[in-house]
Design an enzyme around this catalytic site. Sequence first.
Site, PDB file in Angstrom:
ATOM      1  N   HIS A  41      48.132   9.701  40.297  1.00  0.00           N
ATOM      2  CA  HIS A  41      48.244   9.006  38.230  1.00  0.00           C
ATOM      3  C   HIS A  41      47.059   7.687  37.739  1.00  0.00           C
ATOM      4  CE1 HIS A  41      50.484   9.251  34.381  1.00  0.00           C
ATOM      5  NE2 HIS A  41      50.571   8.219  34.300  1.00  0.00           N
ATOM      6  N   ASP A 165      53.427  11.721  32.572  1.00  0.00           N
ATOM      7  CA  ASP A 165      54.338  10.847  32.670  1.00  0.00           C
ATOM      8  C   ASP A 165      54.626   9.848  31.145  1.00  0.00           C
ATOM      9  OD1 ASP A 165      55.089   7.978  33.782  1.00  0.00           O
ATOM     10  OD2 ASP A 165      53.429   6.954  33.329  1.00  0.00           O
TER      11      ASP A 165
HETATM   12 ZN   LIG Z   1      51.350   6.616  32.893  1.00  0.00          ZN
END
Ligand SMILES: [Zn+2]
Length: 978
Positions: A41, A165
Amino acid sequence: MAALLLLLLLLGAGAAAGCGYQSCPPTRPGLLNVHLVPHTHDDVGWLKTVDQYFYGVRNSVQRAGVRYILDSVVASLVAEPSRRFVYAEVAFLARWWAQQDQATRQRVRQLVHEGRLELVGGGWCMSDEAAAHYGPALEQLALGRRFLRRELGGCGAPRVAWQIDPFGHARQLAAIFAQMGYDGLFVGRVDHQDKARRQELRRMELIWRASTSLRPPAADIFTGILPNVYNPPDGFCWDQLCSDPPVVDGDTVENNVDTIVSSFLKVAHSQAEHYRTNHILMTMGSDFHYENAHLWFSNMDQLIAHVNARQANGSRVHVLYSTPSCYLQELNRANLSWSVKTDDFFPYADGPHQFWTGYFTSRPALKRYERLSYNFLQICSQLEAVAGAAAREGPYGSGDSSVLREAVAVLQHHDAVSGTAKQDVTDDYARQLAGGWQRCQVLVANALAALSGSKPDFVFCDALNVSVCALSEAAARFSVIVYNPLGRRLSWPLRLPVSGAAYAVLDAQGRPVPSEVVPVSNVTRWLRGGAGAARELLFQASVPPLGFSTFSVSRLRRGEPPRPPKPTPRLSPPREIRNEHVRVLFDPVTGLLEQIENLDAGVSLPVLQSFYWYNASTGNSESSQASGAYIFRPNSSDPSPVSSSKGVSTYLVQNSLVQELHQNFSSWCSQVVRLRAGQPYLELEWTVGPIPVDDGVGKEIISRFETPLRTGSVFYTDSNGRQILERRRNYRPTWDLNQTEPVAGNYYPVNTRIFIKDEKVQLTVLTDRSQGGSSIFDGSLELMVHRRLLCDDNRGVGEPLSEPGATGRGLVVRGRHLVLLEPVASAAERHRPLAQELVVAPYAVLAAGEGSSFSRGRREFSALRTELPPNVHLLTLAAEDDGNVLVRLEHQFERGESVNGSQPVTIDLLSLFSAFSVVSVQELSLGADLPLDAVSRLVWTPDTGPSQSHPSAKLDPRRVRLEPMEIRTFLASVQGGL
Ligand SMILES: [Zn+2]
Ligand SMILES: *[C@@H]1O[C@H](CO)[C@@H](O)[C@H](O)[C@H]1NC(C)=O
Ligand SMILES: *[C@@H]1O[C@H](CO)[C@@H](O)[C@H](O)[C@H]1NC(C)=O
Ligand SMILES: *[C@@H]1O[C@H](CO)[C@@H](O)[C@H](O)[C@H]1NC(C)=O
């Protein structure tokens, strides 16, 4: 089919033929299949800037270097064919790609073709969902998708949206994913109560019906909630950033195979209890993982071997390297029907006192700069399409829109426009935008020169919001060229700093335009720090659609101007201001807004408006949670008024063009209540900051409107500036809410508007940037405009949100709320176009001299033959490298929202533009990366019954029909022009 399957089995997982669903690894029907999804990520800026993350600079702040991640992953994939990996952020991938030699690029293309490297999401970044407006959110996805198609071919097209996220999820963005052709969406963060219930009911996967206007399944998207946000299960993190024990299978006392396999089987079985099929997905990776990919991969190789070996002893678990789309394909094959969700995933809370509703407002200046930059990008992009090559190369140098387009795309990242990056990273975001503005200003100058046939000294005044502009302050004569990016004629207010006492303003045809000169307000004078002229020149500029008009300004008297007229503070505030459409009453004692009347419709409403501040929690006995960049947590539900009990000091500015009541709430909070001649709405221009924190108290400032409307807990907010969603206090449509934060738990993102209504009247407030808003008690609505905090909220950014501003004493922010009071039936007809006007506003360029070269050229221009109908918005007009033009047209009303506005509408695309003639038109997918008829999506069955698929009709470019909320994308081949 059987033969193919056999062949796949024989060749092994790595040798599968073809990309996409054909390349998926085999699974074991009778067993629980655990799809390991190796991923990293990579935030496009957060604790470090984009460049620092890419190059691995400042590893003492955070150990992260994306170029090494990509190098390392490619090597690991090449080394072992069964391994797979998914990557999301094209902002990093594109940068890395540019540095690779042909052999490496070919290797990567090969991995993509074999389905071993899968692109997910595929936007320039993983965008925020609350503060991102649909325009730039859509463009950043298109930018990434088009890069992938260009460099990696059809196998590079992402099939899965990957929003693992972002801090809550928006319905409009989900609708965009569906219309871009994604087969599914994976999300990581949903409210803890929602998630617990969904786990229990096995509703972690569902069909999100993301529009009430588009016919299903056009805006339906299969949505999966990941089990561990986007992290690996506890105990199985094998990155160099983790400290879980590696798999040890040698002849050593450290051998831990039995323990690791047993605990993995336990985790797999308990995860499977929350999902419906014999397939589950585990995200194997986290923030900036895989810089040393070998650690992760060699441990997973061993895990897979040892877990699957247990099958010989009766284990029913099969673990494999996989990807989100391969997992999705298995769910699709399971042939189940799925529950349907129609609301959104806001607000997000990860605990009873942990509502991520502060970031709706955090860093209000950056949020405004982002919105303004998208506005300027549209202008730049339109002029690039309209003026062609002459815009890119011209008398003012080389310009283009790509730098600003990429910067605006970066700003959509879920730590950028959200306001959750560190201060120095935020400064770098602003730097990136500024670089884009420079290139676009050159382009705009070139284009205006080409379109007008003259070559004046253009001046871009970027500080008009604080009334600073060297040219207008000094010059006795100058021109103002106003460009209107909207598809209909507008009357646009201009306000320029000047030194003279009176000016003559002439329009493009040489006719006089009414103008007024007013003193610069005290607050503005203080804001700009002493410099600048004493007065402001006001006039209304009427500008044709998608074009410009030129106004010449000349000072009327020579010599020293007389002292500007000083407004005198009044002992008692005025009772009212009014124009032909609106009348506004003030409380004569407190000076506060008291009543609004719509004179056209004959409706009036008592409206008390004032500023308050919530005392930011620093933690208490219930929870140690503090208010911070992400989280809003007031320590009391009752905010304190900013002004003293005596009310506000006021003064009045009144002339033929404008009526303004200036209200001073405190030394750091003021507002101008403004009515312009001809405007059917009220404008509130607020200036807030530096928020004082010397008393050791963090403060979150709101503007609150109180009315007697009986709203029954209901209010309305927009989704990414487009759809409108109903909100209900202390309530969620999909579960029985246990409300644990009476204020923060009722906050929602307000991207462009919030409103309340009863059966007759609607009070709408439009915002010029994203903010948090709510209706904390019936009849009220509020917007959080600014916040300054003393504690970090423990979500990673590691800094209290206390923006220093230019002076270091604290950031001052200025913004506008447009207030509409309308009968309910006509409200949408007013707020829909006005909201577009706020986002895609006209832009003024100045030029020295009058009667100079500029006046000899073309003084007025429109790139359209006729105005667009009121329910149509020109969302995109952009030049392609090959000379084609990309056009997006949208219907800007929802179904059933307005008698006139919600009608379908037909546009003649061939004769729309006057700037060039359209020769032929091809319809594209919303992402503009493939022809519309090449889009095919997996079919899912909602538990409400299957939806009919509606094949798109053959395109007739002379009759392009738009249904409510529809966006259509076209590639036009054009001729003529400049
Ligand atoms: Zn993030
Ligand atoms: C299977 O069970 C036998 C007998 O308990 C044991 O010796 C062997 O190690 C086991 N194999 C695996 C892969 O766990
Ligand atoms: C502006 O500020 C000056 C100096 O602080 C003050 O004397 C004056 O009254 C103010 N004017 C208004 C209109 O508030
Ligand atoms: C609501 O949440 C609070 C805080 O977690 C908890 O103490 C309380 O028991 C919950 N109430 C219900 C009815 O579940």
